[in-house]
Design a protein around this motif. Structure first.
Motif, PDB file in Angstrom:
ATOM      1  N   LYS A   1       0.842  -1.192   0.000  1.00 49.14           N
ATOM      2  CA  LYS A   1       0.000   0.000   0.000  1.00 49.14           C
ATOM      3  C   LYS A   1       0.877   1.242   0.000  1.00 49.14           C
ATOM      4  CE  LYS A   1      -2.460  -1.057   3.640  1.00 49.14           C
ATOM      5  NZ  LYS A   1      -3.496  -0.980   4.697  1.00 49.14           N
ATOM      6  N   LEU A   2       0.356   2.311  -0.621  1.00 49.14           N
ATOM      7  CA  LEU A   2       1.032   3.601  -0.612  1.00 49.14           C
ATOM      8  C   LEU A   2       0.556   4.413   0.585  1.00 49.14           C
ATOM      9  CD1 LEU A   2       0.829   4.784  -4.343  1.00 49.14           C
ATOM     10  CD2 LEU A   2       2.863   4.007  -3.138  1.00 49.14           C
ATOM     11  N   TYR A   3       1.504   5.054   1.278  1.00 47.87           N
ATOM     12  CA  TYR A   3       1.191   5.959   2.383  1.00 47.87           C
ATOM     13  C   TYR A   3       1.619   7.369   1.976  1.00 47.87           C
ATOM     14  CZ  TYR A   3       0.262   2.109   5.640  1.00 47.87           C
ATOM     15  OH  TYR A   3      -0.273   1.002   6.283  1.00 47.87           O
TER      16      TYR A   3
ATOM     17  N   VAL B   1      -2.483  11.531   7.311  1.00 47.75           N
ATOM     18  CA  VAL B   1      -1.920  10.419   6.539  1.00 47.75           C
ATOM     19  C   VAL B   1      -3.070   9.706   5.836  1.00 47.75           C
ATOM     20  CG1 VAL B   1      -0.623   8.255   6.623  1.00 47.75           C
ATOM     21  CG2 VAL B   1      -0.026  10.119   8.187  1.00 47.75           C
ATOM     22  N   GLU B   2      -2.854   9.332   4.594  1.00 47.79           N
ATOM     23  CA  GLU B   2      -3.851   8.529   3.892  1.00 47.79           C
ATOM     24  C   GLU B   2      -3.150   7.449   3.072  1.00 47.79           C
ATOM     25  OE1 GLU B   2      -6.043  10.813   0.854  1.00 47.79           O
ATOM     26  OE2 GLU B   2      -4.870  12.542   1.512  1.00 47.79           O
ATOM     27  N   THR B   3      -3.884   6.373   2.809  1.00 43.30           N
ATOM     28  CA  THR B   3      -3.312   5.206   2.131  1.00 43.30           C
ATOM     29  C   THR B   3      -4.056   4.921   0.845  1.00 43.30           C
ATOM     30  OG1 THR B   3      -4.722   3.613   3.293  1.00 43.30           O
ATOM     31  CG2 THR B   3      -2.631   4.214   4.336  1.00 43.30           C
ATOM     32  N   TYR B   4      -3.322   4.312  -0.104  1.00 43.66           N
ATOM     33  CA  TYR B   4      -3.909   3.918  -1.393  1.00 43.66           C
ATOM     34  C   TYR B   4      -3.605   2.449  -1.631  1.00 43.66           C
ATOM     35  CZ  TYR B   4      -4.729   3.606  -6.439  1.00 43.66           C
ATOM     36  OH  TYR B   4      -5.176   3.231  -7.683  1.00 43.66           O
ATOM     37  N   ASP B   5      -4.663   1.661  -1.832  1.00 46.96           N
ATOM     38  CA  ASP B   5      -4.538   0.241  -2.149  1.00 46.96           C
ATOM     39  C   ASP B   5      -4.859   0.073  -3.629  1.00 46.96           C
ATOM     40  OD1 ASP B   5      -4.661  -2.494  -2.470  1.00 46.96           O
ATOM     41  OD2 ASP B   5      -5.589  -2.836  -0.510  1.00 46.96           O
TER      42      ASP B   5
ATOM     43  N   TRP C   1      -8.293   6.208  -2.129  1.00 51.21           N
ATOM     44  CA  TRP C   1      -7.519   6.708  -1.002  1.00 51.21           C
ATOM     45  C   TRP C   1      -8.377   6.696   0.257  1.00 51.21           C
ATOM     46  CZ3 TRP C   1      -2.389   7.857  -1.121  1.00 51.21           C
ATOM     47  CH2 TRP C   1      -1.785   7.951  -2.381  1.00 51.21           C
TER      48      TRP C   1
ATOM     49  N   ALA D   1      -5.996   7.612   7.186  1.00 55.07           N
ATOM     50  CA  ALA D   1      -5.433   6.717   8.197  1.00 55.07           C
ATOM     51  C   ALA D   1      -5.105   7.526   9.447  1.00 55.07           C
ATOM     52  CB  ALA D   1      -4.190   6.022   7.658  1.00 55.07           C
TER      53      ALA D   1
ATOM     54  N   TYR E   1       6.020   4.256  12.471  1.00 56.66           N
ATOM     55  CA  TYR E   1       4.679   3.674  12.284  1.00 56.66           C
ATOM     56  C   TYR E   1       4.804   2.192  11.962  1.00 56.66           C
ATOM     57  CZ  TYR E   1       0.212   2.464  10.155  1.00 56.66           C
ATOM     58  OH  TYR E   1      -0.996   1.854   9.853  1.00 56.66           O
TER      59      TYR E   1
ATOM     60  N   GLU F   1       1.958  -1.173  11.393  1.00 57.97           N
ATOM     61  CA  GLU F   1       0.556  -1.572  11.350  1.00 57.97           C
ATOM     62  C   GLU F   1       0.187  -2.310  12.639  1.00 57.97           C
ATOM     63  OE1 GLU F   1      -0.396  -3.824   7.886  1.00 57.97           O
ATOM     64  OE2 GLU F   1      -0.724  -2.040   6.653  1.00 57.97           O
TER      65      GLU F   1
END
Length: 707
Positions: free
Chosen positions: A615-617, A631-635, A641, A644, A682, A684
């Protein structure tokens, strides 16, 4: 626009032509046994006088695999003769001599180069002589690939006939190499040019009154050859033809059976673990004894066996301590070989009866079988020792880590984020930056587990606002500068050798760019020069040794962030000269163009992007109004998006890297232009935590990379 489009098409065609496979077999480095280089009459003299071979740029994809000691050959296109035997004295490199084979006023057309020297001076081979050996390399009737595998290299070396003044009369027999009595290395192959049965047959066929001169260059008339590349008269300028010799008779069934027994013994010794070669010399000694047994088998076959029809056998006398030189053996002192001659008269000295010889051979074979069992037992013991050693090493490593943990600051004990997953060997490399006092030109390594910052090499200039890329175990630093100027310099650091070198420069001076590595190439993406923002993308191909324009992005992006995930480059956010961006685009090299993706929830510039668990952060940065901690994530599977957990502190221009299963964000600029000295981590399931690490101190505008 038409001119620019045409230039892009020309560049694309050039890149495609350089990446084509027609010029190479693409052999793996371990499969490369030798390389042929090319020349013509007017370039051959310079090849030999400067001891330098070269090929055009596309050939560098295998020339770079050449190591010192690799056998090399030189093919003259003018008369289609193959010269040898040469040996590499350097690694294959780009532009060892940038002006070779020119008048000095232009760059060479043959930059894929290697330094050489004569290993064995031999008479050249005609194409008729060597074509059968490398027939698999011909892809047209007149053109062939220059890469040689080990079997082709051995066959070529055996085919070459050393000149009398240059042959190594104390060479290692090719027979031992072919039967794996000695390692099949380039050194042993080159030493074996005068001792095999096939090669000795050729040497014995040379006339004693041969008038071939000692000077290899004069012998081939290199100095006298005209610049005309035509083939007319080329045969007259070359040396005299060597008489063709008959092929050696194949081994009989029982010789092959004996070969197999010796081979099995040696294969067992070859399987020794690399960490436990303490007893390797014992196996080499046994292998030498086995070689004598095999050669004696062939001796008996030549004199008694019905399966061997040849009347002449050519054997190196140094491998037969058990043969008396007076027993039907005529010694040729000039070539240091001996010939077993079939005598026609009855005065021939008596040789042991076949029954006695075969009884002796039977005893020797039984002894070999017993030794095979002993070898197997010793190998099992060595393997067990290797396993025990690895277990012991791991125990010692764990003990060292425990001692380091006791010495670490109390803050690390409290968080238990870093030391739980990392060892002292895990480091983050920090490139340049600004510490509130000076612009940094240093490379430093930071160990989170020990909270230690180590200075490495000093770069040629300050590389703040730069981008650092890791590829093939090296760190490439792209562009950047200081508060007054931008650079187009590129520097490469090799951590294993602790060496810093300069690389070809970028096409434009730029900073606040992003960098990525993909498929052995480096991409410099976006950025700006202080007066304009770029959507340009430059690509560096190490095989070509220069930067080329790649397909530009859809938008201008200054102070963007980029990352590679699953073979795709993602360009995220940035500033286009008038607005902060939340847009995202991706580049798939298989398609060859940029594609727009769903936008982020927040506009971001001078932020960071990290890849963790596929995943991209997108981390922190400036949203156009202030620094943010969001912060946001892209799967890629969901193509969306998602917000997070935010960081503990808002910041931008931070150095970010993924180490183990954690993201580390180091320093940066907080609101009010305060330079941060904190490090957040960070993981998970654990979220963001401040580590309390103090070694780095205040730092911003720096790049971080992990190898």
């Amino acid at each position: 626009m038409v001119r620019q489009k045409k230039r892009m098409e020309q560049t694309a065609r050039f890149v495609e032509s350089c990446n084509t496979n027609v010029s190479s077999r693409n052999l793996h480095k371990s499969d490369l046994g030798g390389v042929i280089f090319g020349c013509k009459h007017h370039t051959m003299k310079e090849c030999l006088s400067k001891q330098l071979f070269g090929l055009p740029s596309p050939h560098f994809n295998y020339v770079k695999n050449i190591e010192e000691g690799l056998p090399l050959f030189l093919f003259n296109y003018s008369d289609r003769r193959l010269h040898g035997i040469f040996e590499a004295t350097s690694r294959g490199q780009i532009n060892i001599n940038s002006y070779a084979w020119t008048d000095g006023d232009e760059r060479t057309q043959f930059p894929a180069q290697v330094s050489v020297h004569f290993k064995v001076q031999c008479a050249p081979l005609t194409e008729k002589q060597f074509k059968g050996i490398i027939k698999d390399n011909y892809y047209t009737p007149q053109h062939f690939w220059f890469e040689l595998d080990h079997s082709q290299t051995r066959a070529l070396i055996e085919t070459f006939v050393p000149l009398p003044s240059s042959s190594d009369t104390r060479a290692v027999p090719v027979t031992l190499i072919q039967n794996k009595m000695l390692p099949v290395s380039s050194t042993n192959i080159l030493k074996a040019t005068t001792s095999s049965r096939y090669t000795d047959a050729r040497i014995c066929g040379l006339k004693k009154d041969s008038d071939m001169p000692n000077d290899f260059i004069n012998q081939n008339n290199f100095a006298a050859i005209a610049c005309d590349d035509t083939d007319s008269g080329s045969n007259k300028e070359s040396c005299g033809t060597i008489e063709e010799t008959e092929n050696v008779e194949p081994l009989s069934d029982w010789e092959e059976w004996a070969d197999k027994i010796v081979q099995d013994n040696l294969d067992a010794s070859d399987s020794l673990d690399g960490k436990n070669k303490l007893q390797e010399h014992e196996f080499v000694t046994e292998a030498t004894e086995n070689a004598e047994v095999l050669l004696k088998l062939r001796m008996v076959a030549a004199t008694h066996g019905d399966s061997v029809q040849s009347t002449d056998a050519f054997i190196d006398d140094r491998n037969f301590p058990f043969i008396s030189k007076g027993e039907s053996i005529g010694q040729r002192t000039e070539e240091h070989t001996i010939t077993v001659v079939k005598e026609e008269d009855a005065s021939r000295p008596a040789i042991a009866e076949p029954s006695e010889a075969f009884c002796e051979l039977k005893a020797l074979v039984e002894n070999l079988v017993k030794k095979q069992v002993e070898f197997d037992r010793e190998i099992q013991q060595l393997r067990k020792l290797a396993v025990d050693s690895e277990r012991r090493i791991q125990q010692l490593t764990n003990h060292v880590n425990e001692l380091e943990l006791k010495k670490a600051p109390s803050s690390i004990h409290d968080n238990k984020l870093v030391v739980d997953c990392l060892g002292s060997a895990h480091v983050i490399y920090l490139v340049g930056g600004y510490n509130g006092i000076s612009w940094l030109s240093t490379l430093r390594s930071f160990s989170p587990s020990l909270d230690i910052l180590t200075s490495l090499k000093s770069m040629s200039c300050a590389h703040s606002y730069a981008s650092a890329v890791s590829m093939d175990g090296n760190i490439y630093v792209l562009g950047g500068g200081d508060d007054t100027s931008w650079k187009n310099t590129v520097e490469c650091y090799n951590p294993r050798k602790d060496v810093l070198t300069s690389c070809p420069t970028l096409l434009h001076k730029k900073g606040n760019l992003a960098g990525c590595a993909l498929n052995g190439k480096i991409y410099a993406i976006g950025g700006g020069d202080g007066s304009q923002c770029f959507y340009d993308v430059e690509m560096f191909d190490p095989a070509l040794g220069k930067w080329l324009y790649s397909r530009p992005m859809l938008e201008k992006r200054f102070a963007l962030a980029a990352a590679e995930l699953q073979g795709i480059i993602y360009a995220v956010g940035g500033f286009n000269g008038s607005a902060y961006l939340n847009t995202v685009e991706m580049f798939d090299h298989r398609v060859g163009y940029w594609t727009k993706l769903p936008s982020m929830n927040t506009r971001r510039s001078c932020h960071s992007v990290a890849v963790l668990n596929n995943k991209l952060y997108a981390i922190a940065g400036h949203d156009g109004d202030r620094m943010t901690s969001s912060v946001e994530t892209y799967d890629p599977r969901a193509s969306s998006w998602v917000m997070a957990e935010p960081m503990n502190a808002a910041r931008g221009y931070a150095a970010t890297a993924v180490l183990g299963d954690s993201i580390f964000v180091i320093g940066g600029v907080q609101d009010g232009e305060v330079i941060s000295s904190t490090v957040e981590c960070y993981r998970e399931g654990s979220g963001w935590r401040e580590t309390g690490l103090k070694a780095v101190g205040r730092l911003c505008f720096s790049s971080a990379v992990v190898i």
